[in-house]
Enzyme design. Structure first.
Site, mmCIF file in Angstrom:
data_model
loop_
_atom_site.group_PDB
_atom_site.id
_atom_site.type_symbol
_atom_site.label_atom_id
_atom_site.label_comp_id
_atom_site.label_asym_id
_atom_site.label_seq_id
_atom_site.Cartn_x
_atom_site.Cartn_y
_atom_site.Cartn_z
ATOM 1 C CG ASN A 29 -0.270 -0.109 2.530
ATOM 2 O OD1 ASN A 29 0.839 0.426 2.719
ATOM 3 N ND2 ASN A 29 -0.896 -0.774 3.493
ATOM 4 C CD GLU A 58 2.242 -2.666 3.366
ATOM 5 O OE1 GLU A 58 1.788 -3.351 4.310
ATOM 6 O OE2 GLU A 58 1.892 -2.837 2.170
ATOM 7 C CG ASP A 72 -5.059 -10.029 4.362
ATOM 8 O OD1 ASP A 72 -3.848 -9.849 4.129
ATOM 9 O OD2 ASP A 72 -5.542 -9.989 5.507
#
Length: 316
Positions: free
Chosen positions: A198, A201, A268
């Site tokens: 993302n 990150e 996820d």
């Protein structure tokens, strides 16, 4: 989107990563505690859900694929609960029991507002002997799987040595590798086909705050790819959708959701959907569009959520 391509029943995905149990305590708030200026939550419902790498496996199973979940749990109630739910969801597991407790995140929710989160975890390294046992188990199972997902939550399992071992094995078997990354060391992911950070990150790995604009995402992604010898990044951008940066011209697609209720676990869902799409024969661009629709569905749900193949077909 062809109907036959949304049949994932022949797709077997190996997920290796930090396995967690997510606990939810739902209740109502009617007064403030006289002991401290905090709300008193009267719990009316309690739920256990699969979290971390286990949530990736849960999303794959919910979409009709066949996940094989590999990681560690403790000799505790939470570990048994995680195994029970996995069995109930028809998720095959290779879970090694270690001295470390099962990673658990407990969320207390008053009304629709999360009041506090309580974490149970021990970041001590997994014993060397345990990792060797895991490596042997994975070596025996990877040949039968279509694709490898590494779900790294930075909890200690996915260190350099272990990641290099997994990626080397998968490359030798000609299996695609998708990585959900964590932390400031991406050298351990070298060789992976797709890394899915993302924006936060991505900022962590390049060392500065990356603005959530197309041009800034492209620049930072290319820096991260060059520094870590990676071939493609799919950057998830919350309300701005997602961006695929590779050797092709950059592709940016807007979010599929009109409203974002809860982003926990959306990454996820993206990884799970991508893995199934690629295993079923879609190219990166088709897989990206499908995963974007899947993410748009789960962010409208509370907490760590999944979606069904019917929901995905209807929204596509």
């Amino acid at each position: 989107m062809e109907e036959k391509k949304l049949n994932f029943s022949d797709c077997k995905i190996l997920i290796v990563g930090d396995v967690m149990l997510d606990k939810y305590y739902f209740g109502t708030v009617e007064r403030i505690s006289p002991e401290a200026p905090v709300p008193i939550v009267n719990i009316t419902k309690e739920e256990s859900r699969l979290g971390g790498a286990a949530n990736v496996a849960n999303n794959i199973a919910s979409l009709g694929g066949h996940p094989l979940l590999c990681g560690t749990v403790g000799h505790d109630f939470q570990g048994r609960e995680l195994e029970r739910i996995s069995k109930q969801k028809q998720i095959s597991t290779l879970l090694l029991h270690t001295v470390n407790p099962t990673i658990t995140k407990a969320r207390i929710i008053g009304g629709k507002q999360q009041i506090v989160r309580v974490d149970y975890e021990d970041k001590n390294a997994i014993p060397y002997e345990d990792k060797k046992i895991l490596q042997e188990k994975i070596s025996g199972q990877l040949p039968q799987c279509d694709l490898l997902v590494i779900s790294d939550y930075g909890k200690g399992l996915m260190n350099d040595e272990f990641c290099h071992f997994l990626i080397r094995k998968a490359i030798n078997l000609n299996k695609k590798i998708i990585i959900d990354p964590k932390g400031k060391n991406w050298e351990k992911y070298t060789g992976a086909h797709l890394v899915t950070p993302n924006v936060k990150e991505l900022s962590d790995i390049v060392g500065y705050t990356v603005p959530n604009t197309d041009r800034a995402i492209e620049k930072a992604a290319k820096e991260a790819m060059a520094a870590n010898n990676l071939s493609a990044l799919l950057v998830t951008r919350s309300e701005r959708g997602m961006s695929l940066i590779s050797d092709m011209p950059p592709i940016h697609i807007p979010t599929h959701s009109e409203e974002v209720f809860d982003v926990s676990g959306a990454g996820d869902t993206v990884v799970a959907t991508l893995s199934l799409c690629l295993a079923s024969g879609m190219d990166f661009i088709q897989a990206m569009h499908t995963a974007n629709v899947a993410a748009g569905i789960v962010v409208k749900k509370v907490g760590t959520a999944t979606l069904t193949i019917e929901e995905l077909r209807n929204n596509l």
